[in-house]
Design an enzyme around this catalytic site. Structure first.
Site, PDB file in Angstrom:
ATOM      1  N   GLY A 170      -8.182   3.811   5.645  1.00 35.78           N
ATOM      2  CA  GLY A 170      -9.216   3.343   6.572  1.00 35.78           C
ATOM      3  C   GLY A 170      -9.486   1.892   6.256  1.00 35.78           C
ATOM      4  N   HIS A 171      -9.033   0.998   7.121  1.00 35.60           N
ATOM      5  CA  HIS A 171      -9.167  -0.436   6.860  1.00 35.60           C
ATOM      6  C   HIS A 171     -10.116  -1.047   7.885  1.00 35.60           C
ATOM      7  CE1 HIS A 171      -4.833  -0.200   5.036  1.00 35.60           C
ATOM      8  NE2 HIS A 171      -5.711   0.498   4.381  1.00 35.60           N
ATOM      9  N   LYS A 199      -8.724  -4.475   1.870  1.00 35.94           N
ATOM     10  CA  LYS A 199      -7.379  -4.951   2.224  1.00 35.94           C
ATOM     11  C   LYS A 199      -7.343  -5.406   3.676  1.00 35.94           C
ATOM     12  CE  LYS A 199      -5.717  -0.943   0.900  1.00 35.94           C
ATOM     13  NZ  LYS A 199      -6.855  -0.377   0.169  1.00 35.94           N
ATOM     14  N   ASP A 247      -9.797   0.954  -0.798  1.00 36.53           N
ATOM     15  CA  ASP A 247     -11.017   0.430  -0.168  1.00 36.53           C
ATOM     16  C   ASP A 247     -11.493  -0.880  -0.775  1.00 36.53           C
ATOM     17  OD1 ASP A 247     -10.999   2.754   1.386  1.00 36.53           O
ATOM     18  OD2 ASP A 247     -12.173   3.839  -0.105  1.00 36.53           O
ATOM     19  N   GLU A 248     -10.582  -1.704  -1.190  1.00 36.99           N
ATOM     20  CA  GLU A 248     -10.940  -2.982  -1.818  1.00 36.99           C
ATOM     21  C   GLU A 248     -11.214  -4.059  -0.772  1.00 36.99           C
ATOM     22  OE1 GLU A 248      -8.023  -1.395  -2.290  1.00 36.99           O
ATOM     23  OE2 GLU A 248      -7.732  -0.925  -4.400  1.00 36.99           O
ATOM     24  N   GLN A 267      -3.973   2.583   0.588  1.00 42.76           N
ATOM     25  CA  GLN A 267      -4.278   3.163  -0.724  1.00 42.76           C
ATOM     26  C   GLN A 267      -4.173   2.081  -1.815  1.00 42.76           C
ATOM     27  OE1 GLN A 267      -1.934   5.252   1.392  1.00 42.76           O
ATOM     28  NE2 GLN A 267      -3.918   5.800   2.179  1.00 42.76           N
TER      29      GLN A 267
HETATM   30  P1  GDP Z   1      -9.590  -1.239   2.739  1.00 37.31           P
HETATM   31  O1  GDP Z   1      -9.305   0.208   2.884  1.00 37.31           O
HETATM   32  O2  GDP Z   1      -9.053  -1.801   1.457  1.00 37.31           O
HETATM   33  O3  GDP Z   1      -9.158  -2.060   3.911  1.00 37.31           O
HETATM   34  O4  GDP Z   1     -11.172  -1.381   2.627  1.00 37.31           O
HETATM   35  P2  GDP Z   1     -12.270  -0.613   3.523  1.00 37.31           P
HETATM   36  O5  GDP Z   1     -12.292  -1.213   4.877  1.00 37.31           O
HETATM   37  O6  GDP Z   1     -12.115   0.855   3.428  1.00 37.31           O
HETATM   38  O7  GDP Z   1     -13.580  -0.948   2.707  1.00 37.31           O
HETATM   39  C1  GDP Z   1     -13.987  -2.270   2.457  1.00 37.31           C
HETATM   40  C2  GDP Z   1     -15.391  -2.484   3.017  1.00 37.31           C
HETATM   41  O8  GDP Z   1     -15.919  -3.697   2.532  1.00 37.31           O
HETATM   42  C3  GDP Z   1     -15.427  -2.594   4.514  1.00 37.31           C
HETATM   43  O9  GDP Z   1     -16.643  -2.050   4.979  1.00 37.31           O
HETATM   44  C4  GDP Z   1     -15.411  -4.112   4.768  1.00 37.31           C
HETATM   45  O10 GDP Z   1     -16.003  -4.479   5.987  1.00 37.31           O
HETATM   46  C5  GDP Z   1     -16.223  -4.577   3.604  1.00 37.31           C
HETATM   47  N1  GDP Z   1     -15.891  -5.914   3.081  1.00 37.31           N
HETATM   48  C6  GDP Z   1     -14.657  -6.458   2.877  1.00 37.31           C
HETATM   49  N2  GDP Z   1     -14.780  -7.639   2.257  1.00 37.31           N
HETATM   50  C7  GDP Z   1     -16.094  -7.855   2.028  1.00 37.31           C
HETATM   51  C8  GDP Z   1     -16.856  -8.893   1.378  1.00 37.31           C
HETATM   52  O11 GDP Z   1     -16.332  -9.869   0.863  1.00 37.31           O
HETATM   53  N3  GDP Z   1     -18.217  -8.726   1.346  1.00 37.31           N
HETATM   54  C9  GDP Z   1     -18.842  -7.652   1.908  1.00 37.31           C
HETATM   55  N4  GDP Z   1     -20.178  -7.569   1.823  1.00 37.31           N
HETATM   56  N5  GDP Z   1     -18.151  -6.669   2.533  1.00 37.31           N
HETATM   57  C10 GDP Z   1     -16.803  -6.756   2.576  1.00 37.31           C
HETATM   58  P1  IMO Z   2      -7.338   2.866   1.910  1.00 36.53           P
HETATM   59  O1  IMO Z   2      -6.028   2.425   2.484  1.00 36.53           O
HETATM   60  C1  IMO Z   2      -9.498   5.372  -0.916  1.00 36.53           C
HETATM   61  C2  IMO Z   2      -7.660   9.189  -2.013  1.00 36.53           C
HETATM   62  C3  IMO Z   2      -8.403  10.435  -1.560  1.00 36.53           C
HETATM   63  C4  IMO Z   2      -8.031  11.376  -2.690  1.00 36.53           C
HETATM   64  C5  IMO Z   2      -6.571  11.000  -2.984  1.00 36.53           C
HETATM   65  C6  IMO Z   2      -5.548  11.889  -2.309  1.00 36.53           C
HETATM   66  O2  IMO Z   2      -8.449   2.881   2.893  1.00 36.53           O
HETATM   67  O3  IMO Z   2      -7.652   2.109   0.662  1.00 36.53           O
HETATM   68  P2  IMO Z   2      -4.696  12.128   0.184  1.00 36.53           P
HETATM   69  O4  IMO Z   2      -5.436  12.500   1.446  1.00 36.53           O
HETATM   70  O5  IMO Z   2      -4.041  10.810   0.244  1.00 36.53           O
HETATM   71  O6  IMO Z   2      -3.780  13.217  -0.279  1.00 36.53           O
HETATM   72  O7  IMO Z   2      -5.847  12.044  -0.944  1.00 36.53           O
HETATM   73  O8  IMO Z   2      -6.423   9.665  -2.525  1.00 36.53           O
HETATM   74  N1  IMO Z   2      -7.345   8.227  -0.934  1.00 36.53           N
HETATM   75  C7  IMO Z   2      -7.997   7.086  -0.731  1.00 36.53           C
HETATM   76  N2  IMO Z   2      -9.088   6.577  -1.342  1.00 36.53           N
HETATM   77  N3  IMO Z   2      -8.903   4.665   0.062  1.00 36.53           N
HETATM   78  C8  IMO Z   2      -7.793   5.136   0.672  1.00 36.53           C
HETATM   79  O9  IMO Z   2      -7.079   4.417   1.555  1.00 36.53           O
HETATM   80  C9  IMO Z   2      -7.318   6.420   0.310  1.00 36.53           C
HETATM   81  N4  IMO Z   2      -6.290   7.198   0.712  1.00 36.53           N
HETATM   82  C10 IMO Z   2      -6.300   8.292  -0.071  1.00 36.53           C
HETATM   83  O10 IMO Z   2      -9.785  10.210  -1.506  1.00 36.53           O
HETATM   84  O11 IMO Z   2      -8.784  11.096  -3.835  1.00 36.53           O
HETATM   85 MG    MG Z   3     -10.296   2.026   3.128  1.00 38.25          MG
END
Ligand code: GDP
Ligand code: IMO
Ligand code: MG
Length: 422
Positions: A41-42, A17, A14-15, A222
């Protein structure tokens, strides 16, 4: 020759990506998912509209791209079809989607077993997404998995029957209701019919692209510390989201790989159980969660929040060979008065900058911090590094200094356009 670039999560997922992939895929002809499944979840925000991708490569929002689900991915057909339908309803035709014939299929028994195994773990649960990921990879390695090429062939019926018979033995032992083969088959053979047209040999397709000098973007799901080998085992996912997963999950050899970008946030977060040295279980953590809207894209769980950890980041740089960093949410930390950056750990009275995945080490290490001034003001419109306020530059420069790695992308907001490219 090096026309394959990679985006990986550097921390616990969830960085942001999705946003970085969306940007980089403008330059690419192919966007490829190589590991994981719909545990991911991206999020990408386009003109205020949020797109959340679980299985489809996030690069698919760029209309000319060919989107590939590689052999390393595990696919829940029902979720994939929902995602395709949803995207089509938003005006994206998904004609350029290709699914590896070798990707494994997540079936209902995987999802049931994921939930059941978590229950059995009791106080020691992993906090999985309960999407069937772990059990699907177990079957792959145990050699009873069903691959996409089987799923769309007449063999599916017999393979499914055998698997359901075997899984029912396990379900019975755990006093769970049996699965009915006829019901599952009836539902899933319809999904197979829908997905058949997308299934092909994606490895040879990618190698043709390499020969034609076309750009390929491999998009990680992940992250490094969730990696089955290099993560905080057992609190990890069941695949290799690190660099090696690119080759095993696509069939692309290391010699073709050029840039490897690791994505981080200017703070950090984790969902699910497991150690987290810089976690802030206090007002700061709560404030970061609210400012950064840190609630899971997949499971909606509140994310655990804390400071950026350079001990962990340097480990991610090492095991992935990162050539650059993408740092999101600089705007979010800039709303705080003071920002802390973890530069070392203290373990058993000794200061160290070496990361180890050992549980005793991770649970008993204390973070050593440097402190920075926040209050950056609104940086969402900054388009260059020079436009950033001094406090923001100091923070970014110090991270580069302590990692020896360039921060090539800086996120200044959630929108697609809120990105500084250096
Ligand atoms: P991913 O799984 O690495 O693609 O990241 P997620 O989508 O799960 O979580 C990242 C969250 O941060 C999402 O809600 C994005 O819309 C949000 N986001 C990404 N980059 C930035 C940023 O530079 N600033 C802010 N405020 N939100 C961001
Ligand atoms: P993205 O791509 C954050 C975590 C789960 C749990 C562990 C194992 O959005 O960064 P699993 O269902 O894979 O067996 O769960 O990994 N986890 C994530 N945490 N972002 C994800 O994906 C994740 N995918 C799995 O919360 O701790
Ligand atoms: Mg995510």
């Amino acid at each position: 020759m090096k026309n394959v670039n990679v985006v990986l999560g550097a921390f616990y997922g969830d960085e942001g990506k999705g946003k970085v992939i969306d940007y980089l895929s403008k330059e690419a002809k192919y966007a490829v998912r190589f590991s994981g499944g719909n545990n991911a979840g991206h999020t990408i925000e386009v003109d205020g509209k949020k797109f959340a991708f679980h299985l489809l490569p996030s690069g698919i929002l760029n209309r000319n791209i060919k989107a590939i689900l590689g052999n390393g991915v595990v696919i829940d057909p029902k979720v994939l079809i929902e995602e395709i339908n949803n995207l089509q309803a938003n005006g994206y035709d998904c004609k350029n989607l290709y699914i590896s014939d070798k990707a494994h299929v997540i079936l209902p028994y995987h999802i049931i077993l994921d939930g059941l195994l978590e229950e059995i773990r009791g106080g020691k649960k992993i906090g999985t997404t309960k999407r069937g990921i772990g059990p699907a990879y177990c079957d792959k390695f145990e050699r009873s998995g069903i691959r996409m090429e089987d799923f769309i062939s007449p063999n599916f019926k017999e393979m499914l029957k055998t698997n359901i018979t075997n899984k029912n033995v396990i379900l019975k032992a755990y006093k769970q209701p049996k699965l009915k083969f006829a019901d599952v088959y009836k539902e899933y053979k319809e999904y197979a019919k829908i997905l058949k047209k997308y299934v092909c040999d994606t490895t040879s397709m990618l190698h043709k692209a390499i020969k034609n000098n076309e750009n390929i973007l491999c998009e990680g799901a992940q992250a490094t510390l969730l990696d089955i080998d290099f993560g905080s085992y057992p609190y990890v996912t069941s695949s290799n989201p690190t660099i090696g997963g690119v080759s095993t999950g696509t069939g692309i050899g290391a010699k073709y790989i050029g840039e490897v970008y690791g994505v981080i946030k200017a703070y950090s977060s984790r969902v699910g159980e497991g150690p987290y040295v810089t976690e802030q279980i206090n007002e700061i953590g709560d404030t970061i969660r609210e400012l950064g809207h840190e609630y899971g894209t997949t499971t909606k769980r509140p994310r655990r929040c804390g400071w950026l950890d350079l001990v962990a980041l340097n480990y991610a740089i090492m095991v992935n060979g990162l050539t650059g960093i993408a740092m999101n949410h600089l705007d979010t930390v800039g709303k705080l008065d003071k920002i802390k950056l973890c530069v070392a750990y203290k373990y058993k009275g000794k200061v160290t900058t070496d990361f180890r995945t050992n549980m005793d080490f991770l649970y008993n290490s204390e973070a050593v911090y440097e402190e920075f001034d926040g209050n950056f003001g609104d940086i969402s419109n900054c388009k260059t590094f020079d436009e950033l306020p001094e406090n923001a530059k100091k923070y970014v420069n110090r991270i580069e200094e302590l990692t020896g790695t360039p921060i090539k992308f800086i996120g200044t907001g959630a929108g697609r356009e809120n990105i500084i490219v250096r």
